[in-house]
Design a protein around this motif. Sequence first.
Motif, mmCIF file in Angstrom:
data_model
loop_
_atom_site.group_PDB
_atom_site.id
_atom_site.type_symbol
_atom_site.label_atom_id
_atom_site.label_comp_id
_atom_site.label_asym_id
_atom_site.label_seq_id
_atom_site.Cartn_x
_atom_site.Cartn_y
_atom_site.Cartn_z
ATOM 1 N N MET A 197 9.582 47.820 4.415
ATOM 2 C CA MET A 197 10.861 48.522 4.323
ATOM 3 C C MET A 197 10.730 50.049 4.404
ATOM 4 O O MET A 197 11.690 50.732 4.761
ATOM 5 C CB MET A 197 11.597 48.129 3.041
ATOM 6 N N HIS A 198 9.566 50.612 4.098
ATOM 7 C CA HIS A 198 9.387 52.062 4.185
ATOM 8 C C HIS A 198 8.654 52.479 5.456
ATOM 9 O O HIS A 198 8.205 53.626 5.572
ATOM 10 C CB HIS A 198 8.627 52.574 2.949
ATOM 11 N N GLN A 199 8.507 51.530 6.398
ATOM 12 C CA GLN A 199 7.873 51.823 7.695
ATOM 13 C C GLN A 199 8.813 51.348 8.795
ATOM 14 O O GLN A 199 8.684 50.230 9.283
ATOM 15 C CB GLN A 199 6.524 51.110 7.792
ATOM 16 N N PRO A 200 9.792 52.170 9.179
ATOM 17 C CA PRO A 200 10.880 51.736 10.078
ATOM 18 C C PRO A 200 10.427 51.066 11.369
ATOM 19 O O PRO A 200 10.993 50.062 11.785
ATOM 20 C CB PRO A 200 11.640 53.032 10.368
ATOM 21 N N ARG A 201 9.394 51.616 12.010
ATOM 22 C CA ARG A 201 8.968 51.043 13.290
ATOM 23 C C ARG A 201 8.357 49.657 13.090
ATOM 24 O O ARG A 201 8.612 48.744 13.873
ATOM 25 C CB ARG A 201 7.962 51.969 13.979
ATOM 26 N N THR B 106 22.951 51.571 12.769
ATOM 27 C CA THR B 106 22.383 51.567 14.118
ATOM 28 C C THR B 106 21.118 50.730 14.186
ATOM 29 O O THR B 106 20.891 49.994 15.149
ATOM 30 C CB THR B 106 22.077 53.002 14.580
ATOM 31 N N MET B 107 20.284 50.811 13.149
ATOM 32 C CA MET B 107 19.053 50.032 13.131
ATOM 33 C C MET B 107 19.355 48.540 13.058
ATOM 34 O O MET B 107 18.708 47.722 13.725
ATOM 35 C CB MET B 107 18.165 50.446 11.963
ATOM 36 N N SER B 108 20.344 48.156 12.257
ATOM 37 C CA SER B 108 20.749 46.748 12.175
ATOM 38 C C SER B 108 21.226 46.256 13.532
ATOM 39 O O SER B 108 20.829 45.186 13.994
ATOM 40 C CB SER B 108 21.864 46.570 11.141
ATOM 41 N N ALA B 109 22.096 47.049 14.169
ATOM 42 C CA ALA B 109 22.649 46.655 15.469
ATOM 43 C C ALA B 109 21.559 46.520 16.516
ATOM 44 O O ALA B 109 21.551 45.580 17.320
ATOM 45 C CB ALA B 109 23.702 47.673 15.915
ATOM 46 N N LEU C 261 10.019 37.126 30.388
ATOM 47 C CA LEU C 261 11.158 38.047 30.411
ATOM 48 C C LEU C 261 11.592 38.408 28.994
ATOM 49 O O LEU C 261 11.970 39.551 28.713
ATOM 50 C CB LEU C 261 12.319 37.410 31.186
ATOM 51 N N SER C 262 11.520 37.448 28.077
ATOM 52 C CA SER C 262 11.905 37.680 26.682
ATOM 53 C C SER C 262 10.947 38.645 25.996
ATOM 54 O O SER C 262 11.365 39.548 25.261
ATOM 55 C CB SER C 262 11.950 36.353 25.920
ATOM 56 N N VAL C 263 9.644 38.455 26.219
ATOM 57 C CA VAL C 263 8.652 39.358 25.638
ATOM 58 C C VAL C 263 8.831 40.770 26.196
ATOM 59 O O VAL C 263 8.726 41.760 25.463
ATOM 60 C CB VAL C 263 7.224 38.838 25.914
ATOM 61 N N LEU C 264 9.144 40.854 27.480
ATOM 62 C CA LEU C 264 9.406 42.162 28.099
ATOM 63 C C LEU C 264 10.580 42.854 27.415
ATOM 64 O O LEU C 264 10.522 44.050 27.107
ATOM 65 C CB LEU C 264 9.695 41.981 29.590
ATOM 66 N N SER C 265 11.640 42.096 27.143
ATOM 67 C CA SER C 265 12.801 42.653 26.447
ATOM 68 C C SER C 265 12.418 43.148 25.062
ATOM 69 O O SER C 265 12.869 44.211 24.613
ATOM 70 C CB SER C 265 13.897 41.579 26.337
ATOM 71 N N LEU C 266 11.565 42.386 24.375
ATOM 72 C CA LEU C 266 11.110 42.761 23.034
ATOM 73 C C LEU C 266 10.301 44.052 23.076
ATOM 74 O O LEU C 266 10.488 44.940 22.234
ATOM 75 C CB LEU C 266 10.257 41.616 22.466
ATOM 76 N N VAL C 267 9.415 44.167 24.055
ATOM 77 C CA VAL C 267 8.578 45.367 24.188
ATOM 78 C C VAL C 267 9.435 46.594 24.496
ATOM 79 O O VAL C 267 9.281 47.652 23.868
ATOM 80 C CB VAL C 267 7.515 45.165 25.294
ATOM 81 N N VAL C 268 10.365 46.450 25.450
ATOM 82 C CA VAL C 268 11.253 47.569 25.805
ATOM 83 C C VAL C 268 12.066 47.999 24.583
ATOM 84 O O VAL C 268 12.204 49.192 24.299
ATOM 85 C CB VAL C 268 12.198 47.171 26.961
ATOM 86 N N GLY C 269 12.590 47.029 23.833
ATOM 87 C CA GLY C 269 13.375 47.344 22.653
ATOM 88 C C GLY C 269 12.586 48.096 21.605
ATOM 89 O O GLY C 269 13.078 49.063 21.001
ATOM 90 N N ASN C 270 11.334 47.684 21.362
ATOM 91 C CA ASN C 270 10.505 48.348 20.353
ATOM 92 C C ASN C 270 10.088 49.744 20.792
ATOM 93 O O ASN C 270 10.039 50.667 19.968
ATOM 94 C CB ASN C 270 9.271 47.493 20.047
ATOM 95 N N LEU D 65 11.073 55.710 20.110
ATOM 96 C CA LEU D 65 11.538 56.996 20.630
ATOM 97 C C LEU D 65 12.784 57.469 19.886
ATOM 98 O O LEU D 65 12.930 58.654 19.568
ATOM 99 C CB LEU D 65 11.817 56.884 22.132
ATOM 100 N N TRP D 66 13.699 56.510 19.599
ATOM 101 C CA TRP D 66 14.929 56.859 18.867
ATOM 102 C C TRP D 66 14.604 57.313 17.455
ATOM 103 O O TRP D 66 15.189 58.266 16.944
ATOM 104 C CB TRP D 66 15.851 55.640 18.837
ATOM 105 N N GLU D 67 13.649 56.640 16.811
ATOM 106 C CA GLU D 67 13.310 56.957 15.418
ATOM 107 C C GLU D 67 12.666 58.330 15.281
ATOM 108 O O GLU D 67 12.764 58.968 14.242
ATOM 109 C CB GLU D 67 12.381 55.869 14.877
ATOM 110 N N LYS D 68 12.026 58.795 16.362
ATOM 111 C CA LYS D 68 11.446 60.152 16.335
ATOM 112 C C LYS D 68 12.525 61.204 16.110
ATOM 113 O O LYS D 68 12.332 62.183 15.394
ATOM 114 C CB LYS D 68 10.720 60.437 17.653
#
Length: 443
Positions: free
Chosen positions: A113-117, A154-157, A198-207, A212-215
Amino acid sequence: MRSYLILGMCALFLVQYFAELNWLQFVVVGLSILAFLGSAFKADRFPRWLGIIMMTAGIVIEWHKGTGVQGISDGIFLILPLLCLLTLAPLLSVPLRLSGHFGSIAALLRNLMHQPRKLYAGITGTLFLLAPVLNLGSVRILNEFMEEIKLPSTMSAKSYLVGFSTAVMWSPYFASVSLVLHYLNIPFEEYILYGIGLSVLSLVVGNVLFALWEKGNPLSDRSATKAPLEKEHRRQMIKLVLFVVILMSACLVVEKFTHWSMIVIVCLMSILVPLGYGVVSKDWKRMAAPLVDLRDRTVPMLNNEIMLFMSAGMLAFAIKGTSAANGVSTLLVHLADRSFILFALAVMLIVLSITYMGIHQIAAVGALAMQLNPAEIGISNIGLALLLLLTWSISTALSPFSGLNLMVSRFAGISGVQTGLRANGLHLSILALIGIAIISYIG
């Protein structure tokens, strides 16, 4: 009473699949119509009227095609496997709950919970694992664990939509995969590696995008202490991974040797796995409570889904072969002759436009799957299936009327447009472009 009606409809459908009795098909269709009418009184206002309109339109169109009662019966019967899947799949949550897996997931997420990424990776990874089996129930269960953490909206969404939408592209326990592969006559074993890729690719792109957003939006508390996950919880997580792998492998093996419909196999597995757990554990008393809860609460709550699935399926079946459907098909074939990218973007635009009006993906994607001929477009069946399922996944996340978007927006406390377009628009756009490029290469 409605629970017994719906469960009886599912049981008789499975009997009809193997018995192939014409009179029994009409009995099953009759029960499904009663279930539809019963759900109409309990469904929310929007899905109720949308379902009635789509069902009425489908019946009228099919009647005008000259197929009569038999055509209408075939249209309803064609969507029944998905209703059975929707009704029976929640049975798989029973052994998972009783085995303590959910408690270990909660411990893992609390530990991060204290490590957002890492927490984001944990949420999306957990949904990648659970959603293929538990459908929307996975989001509901995960949100129960997250309530004490109080994630930013935003993180939940971002995490819920990215994690869940991956399953739409590969899980045989989802209506999307079952429907598209069924209509395009593709064995699941031939498709699964493409879908998971394709699903794993989506997961990687999302993470990557979240990192980048969390920075620019720091969420971490660097002073917080981090405790290692207990051995028992790690062991339970490994067991959970093995459970999903064994379950999917069993489905593939059964399909390979029996050539039964994957939807029917999944329905049978949904019944046999909890039954096998009860026999092995001999813990029937503990199983009684979740089974009664399924009968008294989960099944009766399917009103909206029954209204939308059955009516959208009937409409998609009726649209097939009409002048409007043929016109759209001709346009798409013409675009495919000029450029596959234009064709793919047109398919996505059509489906997104329809689903943004509140019409379920079954109607749009189902009609396209039944109407389009991969040979005329110049791509393989697998390529068309990937495109349709990628489109289904994107529209599920974007449409403010989809069950996923409605649930996540409620949990995150923001609107459906903010949940889909604002929080995940960039991720879905990148996924669409990369997906189209991959599909065009596969051919």
